[in-house]
Enzyme design. Sequence first.
Site, PDB file in Angstrom:
ATOM      1  N   THR A 139       0.809  -1.220   0.000  1.00  0.00           N
ATOM      2  CA  THR A 139       0.000   0.000   0.000  1.00  0.00           C
ATOM      3  C   THR A 139       0.845   1.274   0.000  1.00  0.00           C
ATOM      4  O   THR A 139       0.498   2.262  -0.649  1.00  0.00           O
ATOM      5  CB  THR A 139      -0.917  -0.009   1.253  1.00  0.00           C
ATOM      6  OG1 THR A 139      -1.816  -1.099   1.120  1.00  0.00           O
ATOM      7  CG2 THR A 139      -1.698   1.268   1.398  1.00  0.00           C
ATOM      8  N   ASP A 197       1.274  -6.654  -4.420  1.00  0.00           N
ATOM      9  CA  ASP A 197       0.435  -6.670  -3.222  1.00  0.00           C
ATOM     10  C   ASP A 197       0.993  -7.854  -2.442  1.00  0.00           C
ATOM     11  O   ASP A 197       1.194  -8.936  -3.006  1.00  0.00           O
ATOM     12  CB  ASP A 197      -1.029  -6.913  -3.636  1.00  0.00           C
ATOM     13  CG  ASP A 197      -1.969  -6.786  -2.450  1.00  0.00           C
ATOM     14  OD1 ASP A 197      -1.760  -7.504  -1.452  1.00  0.00           O
ATOM     15  OD2 ASP A 197      -2.908  -5.972  -2.515  1.00  0.00           O
ATOM     16  N   SER A 198       1.261  -7.687  -1.154  1.00  0.00           N
ATOM     17  CA  SER A 198       1.969  -8.761  -0.448  1.00  0.00           C
ATOM     18  C   SER A 198       1.134 -10.028  -0.317  1.00  0.00           C
ATOM     19  O   SER A 198       1.663 -11.090   0.010  1.00  0.00           O
ATOM     20  CB  SER A 198       2.476  -8.287   0.915  1.00  0.00           C
ATOM     21  OG  SER A 198       1.419  -8.177   1.833  1.00  0.00           O
ATOM     22  N   THR A 249       1.415  -4.816   4.081  1.00  0.00           N
ATOM     23  CA  THR A 249       1.243  -5.248   5.479  1.00  0.00           C
ATOM     24  C   THR A 249       0.651  -6.654   5.602  1.00  0.00           C
ATOM     25  O   THR A 249       0.864  -7.320   6.609  1.00  0.00           O
ATOM     26  CB  THR A 249       0.319  -4.279   6.254  1.00  0.00           C
ATOM     27  OG1 THR A 249      -0.956  -4.232   5.615  1.00  0.00           O
ATOM     28  CG2 THR A 249       0.918  -2.891   6.321  1.00  0.00           C
ATOM     29  N   ASP A 250      -0.088  -7.101   4.557  1.00  0.00           N
ATOM     30  CA  ASP A 250      -0.831  -8.361   4.720  1.00  0.00           C
ATOM     31  C   ASP A 250       0.065  -9.544   5.067  1.00  0.00           C
ATOM     32  O   ASP A 250      -0.296 -10.377   5.896  1.00  0.00           O
ATOM     33  CB  ASP A 250      -1.639  -8.673   3.448  1.00  0.00           C
ATOM     34  CG  ASP A 250      -2.819  -7.726   3.287  1.00  0.00           C
ATOM     35  OD1 ASP A 250      -3.152  -7.028   4.261  1.00  0.00           O
ATOM     36  OD2 ASP A 250      -3.410  -7.689   2.196  1.00  0.00           O
ATOM     37  N   THR A 287      -0.096 -22.934  19.238  1.00  0.00           N
ATOM     38  CA  THR A 287      -1.442 -22.616  19.745  1.00  0.00           C
ATOM     39  C   THR A 287      -2.156 -21.616  18.833  1.00  0.00           C
ATOM     40  O   THR A 287      -1.516 -20.738  18.256  1.00  0.00           O
ATOM     41  CB  THR A 287      -1.386 -22.055  21.180  1.00  0.00           C
ATOM     42  OG1 THR A 287      -2.706 -21.638  21.552  1.00  0.00           O
ATOM     43  CG2 THR A 287      -0.430 -20.892  21.342  1.00  0.00           C
ATOM     44  N   GLN A 288      -3.457 -21.779  18.721  1.00  0.00           N
ATOM     45  CA  GLN A 288      -4.213 -20.776  17.944  1.00  0.00           C
ATOM     46  C   GLN A 288      -4.551 -19.555  18.800  1.00  0.00           C
ATOM     47  O   GLN A 288      -5.126 -18.589  18.291  1.00  0.00           O
ATOM     48  CB  GLN A 288      -5.447 -21.390  17.273  1.00  0.00           C
ATOM     49  CG  GLN A 288      -6.370 -22.163  18.157  1.00  0.00           C
ATOM     50  CD  GLN A 288      -7.490 -22.844  17.364  1.00  0.00           C
ATOM     51  OE1 GLN A 288      -8.601 -22.364  17.419  1.00  0.00           O
ATOM     52  NE2 GLN A 288      -7.220 -23.925  16.660  1.00  0.00           N
ATOM     53  N   CYS A 289      -4.186 -19.588  20.108  1.00  0.00           N
ATOM     54  CA  CYS A 289      -4.312 -18.373  20.929  1.00  0.00           C
ATOM     55  C   CYS A 289      -3.259 -17.381  20.441  1.00  0.00           C
ATOM     56  O   CYS A 289      -2.152 -17.773  20.066  1.00  0.00           O
ATOM     57  CB  CYS A 289      -4.029 -18.669  22.399  1.00  0.00           C
ATOM     58  SG  CYS A 289      -5.205 -19.802  23.130  1.00  0.00           S
TER      59      CYS A 289
HETATM   60  N1  ASP Z   1      -2.891  -5.613   0.424  1.00  0.00           N
HETATM   61  C1  ASP Z   1      -1.812  -4.728   0.816  1.00  0.00           C
HETATM   62  C2  ASP Z   1      -0.519  -5.529   0.805  1.00  0.00           C
HETATM   63  O1  ASP Z   1      -0.307  -6.320   1.673  1.00  0.00           O
HETATM   64  C3  ASP Z   1      -2.082  -4.140   2.149  1.00  0.00           C
HETATM   65  C4  ASP Z   1      -1.027  -3.213   2.686  1.00  0.00           C
HETATM   66  O2  ASP Z   1       0.053  -3.014   2.170  1.00  0.00           O
HETATM   67  O3  ASP Z   1      -1.302  -2.608   3.732  1.00  0.00           O
HETATM   68  O4  ASP Z   1       0.266  -5.361  -0.102  1.00  0.00           O
END
Ligand code: ASP
Length: 342
Positions: free
Chosen positions: A13, A58-59, A90-91, A273-275
Site C-alpha cells: 500500500t 500486493d503482499s 502489510t498483509d 497454539t491458535q491463541c
Molecule cells: N494488500 C496490501 C498488501 O499487503 C495491504 C497493505 O500493504 O497494507 O500489499
Amino acid sequence: MSKKIYIAYTGGTIGMKKTSSGYVPATGYLQKQMESIPELKTDIMPLYDIHEYERLLDSACMSPADWFEIARDIADNYEKYDGFIVLHGTDTMAYTASALPFILKGLAKPVILTGGQVPMCEVRNDSRENIITAMMIAADYAIPEVCLCFGSYLLRGNRSVKSDAGSFDPFSSPNYPPLASVGINIDVNQKAILPSSNKQFEFAMKKPNKAGVAALRLFPGISAETIENILQPPIKGMILETFGVGNGPDHDSKLLSVLEKASNQGTIIVNCTQCLKGRVDMAAYAAGSAFAEAGVISGYDMTTEAALAKMICLLADDRSVEDVRKLMQKNLCGELTSGMTR
Ligand code: ASP
C-alpha cells in the site's frame, strides 16, 4: 559522514496509486513522492538508494521465492550500506519478517520492514511517518536483527503478527516485548535486542520449496479425513494450530492415528497454539499429551508465521527429518523462548 540506507521496494500500500478499481502499485510513483518529502532532505536523515522491484506486489501475492529474492538483494548490497529497509505490504509482512532471519545469518546491521495502511498519496497517511522512523532507526541504532517498524513500535520480525486490519498499529508481538517504542522519543529496549553475532554475515539458504508445507487450524468437529487429505504428498511438514496450550480431540482415535502414521512416515507436525498469546505445553492435559504420543512436536511460543517460515527455510536445505525436528524445537534466532515447558 552521512549514513547510507538501502531501500528495497517490493510493493504494498505504501507506494500505491489511487485508481477507479482501487489502490494499485505503480512504477516510479513512490520515488516521486519521496522526492517531494522535505524532511528526507534534512541533515538528520541518512542518504538512501531505492531499488524498486520489477514486479511491485500486493503482499498477498508473495511466496517463499519472494522472501528468497529479498534476502538475496540485501545480501548482494550488504557491504555497501549501513542499514536496510524493506518496503512491503502489510498483509504478509509478518511472514517475510519471520523468514528473513533464517536466511540472513550473522547480521551486524539492521534490516527493517515497514509499509503503510494508507498510501503516501493520501493527505492523511501513516506511510510517511513509518518510512521516516524506519530510516532513522536503520541509520542510527545498532540493532543487528530483522525487525518490523510500524506505528508506535519496532518489533522483532520473527515475533510479529498482523493483529489489526484497520489500525495504524496493525502489528503486535504477543510473546516478546517490543524492541523499541516510538513516541516523542524512540526508546530502545536494549535488553530485548539480540547480541551482535560473532559469526560472519552469510546468505544461508537454498531456493525454497513452498509446496512441501501446510498449516491447519483445528476446529471443533474436524475430521480425521480432513487432516489425512492435507497430509498427502508432497507435504513434508505441517503447522497444526491447536486449542489453548496445545490440545486437540484426544477421544478421536482415528484422527490420532492419522497424525501418528504421518509422523512415522517422516512428516514433521509442529504444534502451535491458535491463541494469540502464550505457549504450547502438551503435557498439561491428556488432550495434549495424546498429540505428543502421536509424534507431534511442540512449537512452544512460536507464532504460526514464524513456525511456517522456519520450516520452509529448514526444509529448503537437505536436512534429515530428525535434524529438522530438532531445530524446529530450538531457538535459532530469537523466534522461540526455550525452557519452561514440559
Ligand atoms: N494488500 C496490501 C498488501 O499487503 C495491504 C497493505 O500493504 O497494507 O500489499
